[in-house]
Design a protein around this motif. Structure first.
Motif, PDB file in Angstrom:
ATOM      1  N   LEU A  44      43.824  58.882  56.543  1.00 32.77           N
ATOM      2  CA  LEU A  44      43.995  59.180  55.121  1.00 32.77           C
ATOM      3  C   LEU A  44      43.970  60.680  54.851  1.00 32.77           C
ATOM      4  CD1 LEU A  44      41.815  56.363  53.520  1.00 32.77           C
ATOM      5  CD2 LEU A  44      44.320  56.559  53.504  1.00 32.77           C
ATOM      6  N   THR A  45      43.130  61.420  55.557  1.00 35.40           N
ATOM      7  CA  THR A  45      43.040  62.862  55.301  1.00 35.40           C
ATOM      8  C   THR A  45      44.235  63.628  55.851  1.00 35.40           C
ATOM      9  OG1 THR A  45      41.656  63.175  57.270  1.00 35.40           O
ATOM     10  CG2 THR A  45      40.531  62.915  55.143  1.00 35.40           C
ATOM     11  N   VAL A  46      44.977  63.040  56.769  1.00 29.65           N
ATOM     12  CA  VAL A  46      46.209  63.680  57.240  1.00 29.65           C
ATOM     13  C   VAL A  46      47.229  63.723  56.109  1.00 29.65           C
ATOM     14  CG1 VAL A  46      48.226  63.340  58.746  1.00 29.65           C
ATOM     15  CG2 VAL A  46      45.923  63.180  59.683  1.00 29.65           C
ATOM     16  N   HIS A  47      47.288  62.661  55.341  1.00 31.47           N
ATOM     17  CA  HIS A  47      48.281  62.549  54.275  1.00 31.47           C
ATOM     18  C   HIS A  47      47.765  63.031  52.918  1.00 31.47           C
ATOM     19  CE1 HIS A  47      50.556  60.399  57.230  1.00 31.47           C
ATOM     20  NE2 HIS A  47      49.611  59.501  57.356  1.00 31.47           N
ATOM     21  N   LEU A  48      46.472  62.910  52.697  1.00 30.20           N
ATOM     22  CA  LEU A  48      45.855  63.320  51.436  1.00 30.20           C
ATOM     23  C   LEU A  48      44.762  64.345  51.745  1.00 30.20           C
ATOM     24  CD1 LEU A  48      45.385  59.713  50.024  1.00 30.20           C
ATOM     25  CD2 LEU A  48      47.192  61.317  49.387  1.00 30.20           C
ATOM     26  N   ARG A  49      45.156  65.574  51.909  1.00 32.37           N
ATOM     27  CA  ARG A  49      44.224  66.615  52.365  1.00 32.37           C
ATOM     28  C   ARG A  49      43.030  66.802  51.431  1.00 32.37           C
ATOM     29  NH1 ARG A  49      46.248  68.256  56.950  1.00 32.37           N
ATOM     30  NH2 ARG A  49      48.461  68.703  57.176  1.00 32.37           N
ATOM     31  N   VAL A  54      36.306  64.651  49.037  1.00 33.09           N
ATOM     32  CA  VAL A  54      35.697  63.477  48.413  1.00 33.09           C
ATOM     33  C   VAL A  54      34.869  62.667  49.422  1.00 33.09           C
ATOM     34  CG1 VAL A  54      36.211  61.337  47.157  1.00 33.09           C
ATOM     35  CG2 VAL A  54      37.570  63.385  46.746  1.00 33.09           C
ATOM     36  N   ILE A  55      35.241  62.712  50.676  1.00 32.25           N
ATOM     37  CA  ILE A  55      34.560  61.911  51.705  1.00 32.25           C
ATOM     38  C   ILE A  55      33.061  62.189  51.772  1.00 32.25           C
ATOM     39  CG2 ILE A  55      34.378  61.531  54.196  1.00 32.25           C
ATOM     40  CD1 ILE A  55      37.427  61.465  54.257  1.00 32.25           C
TER      41      ILE A  55
END
Length: 142
Positions: A44-49, A54-55
């Motif tokens: 998810l963080t690859v696509h939504l930096r 938020v993590i």
């Protein structure tokens, strides 16, 4: 950390028992759950930096809602029963409670918690592996 916890528990006079061996499968299940969450977050963080910001908040919420610093049963005793039930469905709570019951009380913990812990570990890892693997050709391209 488990070694330090063991030393502290023994220093307070609690005996070393065979029940402590149940910490091993509990930790394996928790590691499976954590790896599954890490694989989901990695993709998810690859696509939504911005998700990287938020993590930590989400993980802190799970951590504080798990009852690590307090007893969920005590805090929610005056609330409707469903609130405690929902809070106990948090897998992080279940892993903590299983280890706590095993080491401090010399019992395996409720069977339903083992079911939730095992289910969360296996399902999260399986979903995480598939979810991460399905986008492997996109990693490393910027």
């Amino acid at each position: 950390m488990l070694v330090i916890m063991g030393i502290i528990v023994l220093a307070f006079g609690l005996p070393l028992t065979w029940w402590w061996l149940l910490v091993i499968p509990a930790m394996v299940l928790m590691a499976m759950f954590n790896l599954g969450i890490a694989l989901l977050a990695a993709r998810l963080t690859v696509h939504l930096r911005d998700l990287t910001q938020v993590i930590p908040l989400i993980s802190r919420l799970f951590f504080y809602a798990s009852g690590i610093f307090y007893s969920l049963e005590e805090v929610l005793k005056d609330q409707p029963d469903w609130m405690l039930t929902v809070a106990q469905l948090n897998p992080v709570h279940d892993y903590i409670t299983i280890v706590r019951d095993t080491v401090l009380l010399g019992e395996s913990g409720p069977g339903w918690m083992w079911i939730i812990a095992a289910g969360a570990g296996v399902v999260t890892l399986a979903v995480g592996i598939v979810f991460f693997w399905r986008a492997e050709e996109r990693y490393g391209h910027d």
